[in-house]
Enzyme design. Structure first.
Site, PDB file in Angstrom:
ATOM      1  N   SER A  73       0.783  -1.304  -0.104  1.00 31.60           N
ATOM      2  CA  SER A  73       0.047  -0.162   0.106  1.00 31.60           C
ATOM      3  C   SER A  73       0.966   1.244  -0.015  1.00 31.60           C
ATOM      4  O   SER A  73       2.008   1.120   0.575  1.00 31.60           O
ATOM      5  CB  SER A  73      -0.815   0.096   1.487  1.00 31.60           C
ATOM      6  OG  SER A  73      -1.476   1.197   1.413  1.00 31.60           O
TER       7      SER A  73
ATOM      8  N   TYR B 133      -2.013   0.400  10.723  1.00 26.60           N
ATOM      9  CA  TYR B 133      -2.328  -0.272   9.279  1.00 26.60           C
ATOM     10  C   TYR B 133      -1.045  -0.018   8.350  1.00 26.60           C
ATOM     11  O   TYR B 133      -0.249  -0.697   7.847  1.00 26.60           O
ATOM     12  CB  TYR B 133      -3.398   0.578   8.698  1.00 26.60           C
ATOM     13  CG  TYR B 133      -3.454   0.079   6.984  1.00 26.60           C
ATOM     14  CD1 TYR B 133      -3.722  -1.385   6.921  1.00 26.60           C
ATOM     15  CD2 TYR B 133      -3.397   0.924   6.267  1.00 26.60           C
ATOM     16  CE1 TYR B 133      -3.967  -1.559   5.554  1.00 26.60           C
ATOM     17  CE2 TYR B 133      -3.595   0.577   4.828  1.00 26.60           C
ATOM     18  CZ  TYR B 133      -3.637  -0.849   4.626  1.00 26.60           C
ATOM     19  OH  TYR B 133      -4.142  -1.249   3.406  1.00 26.60           O
TER      20      TYR B 133
END
Ligand code: NDP
Ligand code: 8X3
Length: 256
Positions: A144, A157
Site C-alpha cells: 500500500s 495499518y
C-alpha cells in the site's frame, strides 16, 4: 525447464472474495490461468468459482489466514491438479479502524498485524518450498502507499504495510538463488470493500472516502498484476506505487 504459458499455470489468490483479489482472479481467467481462490466468505467463493470455471479450472479454499493450522491444512489438501502453484498473490488484508495511537483499539491492531502480516507469512511459508524445489514461481505482494509513508491515524495499518514492504524485499533476496520472481504493487485509494471494513460497516463514511474524485478501480490494479505475471521470465517488476491521478500522496488528494 519448459516455458510456461499462462494456459498451464495455476495462481493462488488470497482475498479473492472481493475488491482487488476478485478483480485479479477475473483478469487471470482471461489469460487462461487456472485459479485457487481463497477467502472466508463461502457464498462469494462459490459464486466466483461458478463464474470463472467456464473459462479455467477453479478450486476454492475457505480459510482464515490468521489460523496457520487451517492455512497448512487447506494447502496440503489441494487436489492433485492444483498442487503446483506457479503464482501466489498475497492480497488478503484490510485496515481496521482509523484512530490515533493513544486511543487505538488493540483488537484492531491484532487484526491488522495478524491478517496483513502474519497471515501473508503463513500462506507464503506453505507455498514457497514447492517453488524453491522447482526453482520456479512468482509471488506478488499487495502492499500500500501506507507502506511507503505514514499518515495521521494510519499508524498500525501503516506498520503492517511497511512490514509487507520489508517482507517483499526479504523474499526477493532469499529467493534470488531459486530464480523466483517477487514483486509488490502498492496502491493508493482503490474503491473496494476496504473502507467498509475499516469503518466497521459505516457505509456513509466508507462511501465518502471515494467521493469528489476518481479513485482507482480494483480492475486497474488487477490489470497491472496481470501485466506483471505475463512478462517474460527474466523480467521481474519488483515494486510499484500506483495512485489515482487525483492523489499525490497519502494526505494530498484533489477533491472537487
Ligand atoms: P476488500 O475488503 O474488498 O478485500 C479484502 C479481501 O481480503 C477480501 O477478499 C477478504 O475476504 C480478505 N480477507 C480479509 N481478512 C481475511 C482473513 N482474516 N482471512 C482470509 N481472507 C481475509 O479490500 P481490497 O480489495 O481493497 O484489499 C485487498 C488488499 O489491498 C489488502 O491487502 C489491502 O490492504 C490492499 N490495499 C487496498 C487499498 C484500497 O484503497 N482499497 C489500497 C492499498 C492497498 P473474506 O472477507 O472473504 O475473508
Ligand atoms: C489503502 C490506502 O491510504 O487508506 O492501503 O491507507 S490508505
Amino acid at each position: 525447464m519448459p516455458f510456461l504459458t499462462p494456459m498451464n499455470m495455476t495462481a493462488l489468490i488470497t482475498g479473492a472474495t472481493s475488491g482487488i483479489g476478485k478483480a485479479t482472479a477475473i483478469a487471470f481467467s482471461k489469460e487462461g490461468i487456472n485459479l485457487i481462490i481463497c477467502g472466508r466468505r463461502e457464498k462469494a467463493l462459490r459464486e466466483l468459482k461458478e463464474q470463472l470455471e467456464k473459462k479455467v479450472k477453479v478450486h476454492s479454499l475457505q480459510f482464515d489466514v490468521r489460523d496457520k493450522t487451517e492455512v497448512n491444512k487447506a494447502i496440503e489438501g489441494l487436489p492433485e491438479e492444483f498442487q503446483k502453484i506457479d503464482i501466489l498473490v498475497n492480497n488478503a488484508g484490510n485496515a481496521h479502524g482509523l484512530d490515533p495511537i493513544q486511543t487505538g483499539n488493540t483488537d484492531d491492531w491484532d487484526a491488522m498485524l495478524d491478517i496483513n502480516v502474519k497471515g501473508l507469512l503463513y500462506v507464503s511459508r506453505a507455498i514457497i518450498p514447492q517453488m524453491v524445489a522447482r526453482k520456479q514461481g512468482h509471488i506478488i505482494n499487495i502492499g500500500s502507499i501506507a507502506g511507503k509513508e505514514v499518515y495521521p491515524n494510519g499508524n498500525v495499518y501503516s506498520a503492517s504495510k511497511y512490514a509487507v514492504d520489508a517482507i517483499n524485499k526479504g523474499m526477493r533476496i532469499d529467493l534470488n538463488e531459486s530464480g523466483i520472481r517477487v514483486g509488490a504493487i502498492n496502491p493508493g485509494m482503490v474503491e473496494t470493500g476496504f473502507s467498509e471494513v475499516r469503518f466497521k460497516g459505516d457505509s456513509e463514511r466508507a462511501k465518502s472516502v471515494y467521493e469528489g474524485y476518481q479513485p482507482l478501480k480494483p480492475e486497474d490494479i488487477a490489470d497491472i498484476i496481470r501485466f506483471m505475471v505475463t512478462r517474460p521470465e527474466h523480467v521481474n517488476i519488483a515494486d510499484l506505487l500506483v495512485l489515482p491521478t487525483a492523489q499525490a500522496s497519502s494526505t494530498i488528494l484533489k477533491k472537487e
